[in-house]
Design an enzyme around this catalytic site. Structure first.
Site, PDB file in Angstrom:
ATOM      1  N   GLU A  46     -11.215  13.121  -2.957  1.00 44.22           N
ATOM      2  CA  GLU A  46     -12.058  14.251  -2.593  1.00 44.22           C
ATOM      3  C   GLU A  46     -13.103  13.853  -1.561  1.00 44.22           C
ATOM      4  O   GLU A  46     -13.371  14.600  -0.611  1.00 44.22           O
ATOM      5  CB  GLU A  46     -12.751  14.820  -3.831  1.00 44.22           C
ATOM      6  CG  GLU A  46     -11.796  15.350  -4.896  1.00 44.22           C
ATOM      7  CD  GLU A  46     -11.442  14.306  -5.932  1.00 44.22           C
ATOM      8  OE1 GLU A  46     -11.199  14.681  -7.088  1.00 44.22           O
ATOM      9  OE2 GLU A  46     -11.394  13.090  -5.590  1.00 44.22           O
ATOM     10  N   CYS A  69     -13.917  13.780 -10.608  1.00 44.75           N
ATOM     11  CA  CYS A  69     -14.754  13.011 -11.531  1.00 44.75           C
ATOM     12  C   CYS A  69     -16.143  13.643 -11.635  1.00 44.75           C
ATOM     13  O   CYS A  69     -16.654  14.247 -10.685  1.00 44.75           O
ATOM     14  CB  CYS A  69     -14.847  11.561 -11.098  1.00 44.75           C
ATOM     15  SG  CYS A  69     -15.679  11.277  -9.516  1.00 44.75           S
ATOM     16  N   ASP A 195      15.548 -19.857  -9.333  1.00 49.06           N
ATOM     17  CA  ASP A 195      15.542 -19.163  -8.035  1.00 49.06           C
ATOM     18  C   ASP A 195      14.336 -19.444  -7.157  1.00 49.06           C
ATOM     19  O   ASP A 195      14.368 -19.102  -5.966  1.00 49.06           O
ATOM     20  CB  ASP A 195      15.615 -17.643  -8.266  1.00 49.06           C
ATOM     21  CG  ASP A 195      16.892 -17.228  -8.971  1.00 49.06           C
ATOM     22  OD1 ASP A 195      17.892 -17.952  -8.848  1.00 49.06           O
ATOM     23  OD2 ASP A 195      16.886 -16.188  -9.642  1.00 49.06           O
ATOM     24  N   ARG A 202       8.992  -7.633   1.714  1.00 50.41           N
ATOM     25  CA  ARG A 202       9.434  -8.026   3.052  1.00 50.41           C
ATOM     26  C   ARG A 202       9.982  -6.836   3.832  1.00 50.41           C
ATOM     27  O   ARG A 202      10.950  -6.956   4.581  1.00 50.41           O
ATOM     28  CB  ARG A 202      10.476  -9.152   2.952  1.00 50.41           C
ATOM     29  CG  ARG A 202       9.904 -10.424   2.345  1.00 50.41           C
ATOM     30  CD  ARG A 202      10.832 -11.611   2.454  1.00 50.41           C
ATOM     31  NE  ARG A 202      12.002 -11.531   1.612  1.00 50.41           N
ATOM     32  CZ  ARG A 202      12.029 -11.872   0.320  1.00 50.41           C
ATOM     33  NH1 ARG A 202      10.914 -12.281  -0.285  1.00 50.41           N
ATOM     34  NH2 ARG A 202      13.149 -11.798  -0.364  1.00 50.41           N
TER      35      ARG A 202
END
Length: 313
Positions: A46, A69, A195, A202
């Site tokens: 806002e 809010c 791994d 990427r």
């Protein structure tokens, strides 16, 4: 509201501990201001839209994906007060804010100032947009996405551990897009040792949206944040959306702990036969207990691979 939701989507995985919100200001049938919650949670949607609109906000309608809010923070003013001061005459909101500092108070304050308030517009979509914020409020933990890439027969690797690549380039690119929409990504030690994954994003233009790397382990590991158990995700500050990417034992542990809110499955048109299964034991006592837990939210082809997304029912 559709435009506001699209703006809110820009902040997915970047605004914790605040929700990702979108706001569109319309006056005389013309958009005069747009905003979405910025990285780290400020400025709010806002405030950004009002700054763009300036004096054109007077007499405008504010379309917002969440109740503005109502509490003043050290990081900024209450958005309800900003909308009142700017002279907005109508607020159309998708849903209320469950934060007790705002819950219903923002709407009540706006109405007391003479602003017309309409709520519940495309609420289901708005709830899905801020699922991380809502799960953190309700369950005191991040929203968890479990990603699996498998063969048609449910394997994630050959018996010797070879797994690159089961899926094709389009599916792998989509995985990077998913990573960019989470504050953190988690793997187990087995995946780390097998791994050495980078777990970054990427995709051109999205490299800076790489998530924090979390390792599920009881041992310290240089260059990694570590947690000792799946339930410890509750202690990850600034993480409302967590992606679990590997491996089978880690996936099983999160499923067994009932901590998975969303499944992202990439299925390649290949058969591996004897190999490593995608998941192991998950504590299922009866087959009947497996039914009625998941509903399909999306299904599409990515090149030759099939993407299926399931959410908790």
């Amino acid at each position: 509201m559709g435009a506001a939701l699209a703006l809110a989507d820009r902040g997915v995985g970047r605004t914790a501990p605040n929700p990702n919100v979108g706001c569109v200001l319309v006056r005389d049938g013309r958009v005069v201001g747009r905003g979405w919650t910025q990285p780290g949670g400020r400025p709010h949607a806002e405030a950004m839209a009002l700054a763009q609109a300036g004096e054109a906000a007077r007499g405008a309608t504010a379309y917002v994906t969440l109740e503005p809010c109502a509490h003043v923070s050290t990081r900024g003013p209450a958005c309800t007060d900003l909308l009142i001061a700017a002279g907005v005459t109508r607020i159309v909101a998708a849903m209320g804010d469950p934060d007790p500092r705002t819950d219903g108070i923002g709407f009540a304050r706006a109405r007391a100032a003479g602003i017309a308030v309409t709520t519940g517009v495309r609420e289901a979509e708005a709830r899905g947009m801020i699922a991380g914020f809502l799960i953190r409020r309700a369950k005191r933990r991040p929203f968890v996405t479990l990603k699996l890439a498998t063969s048609l027969d449910g394997r994630i690797a050959r018996p010797d551990g070879e797994s690159r690549w089961i899926t094709g380039p389009q599916a792998r690119a989509h995985t990077h897009l998913e990573r960019s929409r989470h504050e953190a990504i988690l793997v187990g030690r087995g995946t780390l040792e097998a791994d050495s994954p980078r777990l970054d994003v990427r995709l051109p233009g999205l490299e800076l949206r790489s998530p924090r790397r979390i390792l599920l382990t009881r041992k310290a590991e240089p260059g990694w944040e570590t947690i000792a158990s799946p339930h410890a995700i509750a202690d990850l500050a600034g993480v409302d959306r967590l992606m679990v990417e590997g491996g089978a034992q880690t996936a099983s542990a999160f499923l067994a702990a009932d901590l998975v809110d969303r499944l992202v499955l990439y299925r390649a048109p290949i058969l591996i036969g004897e190999g490593r299964a995608a998941i192991g034991a998950i504590g299922l006592a009866r087959l009947a207990d497996a039914h009625g837990r998941w509903r399909m939210a999306d299904s599409r082809m990515l090149g030759s691979d099939r993407l299926e997304v399931y959410e908790r029912d």
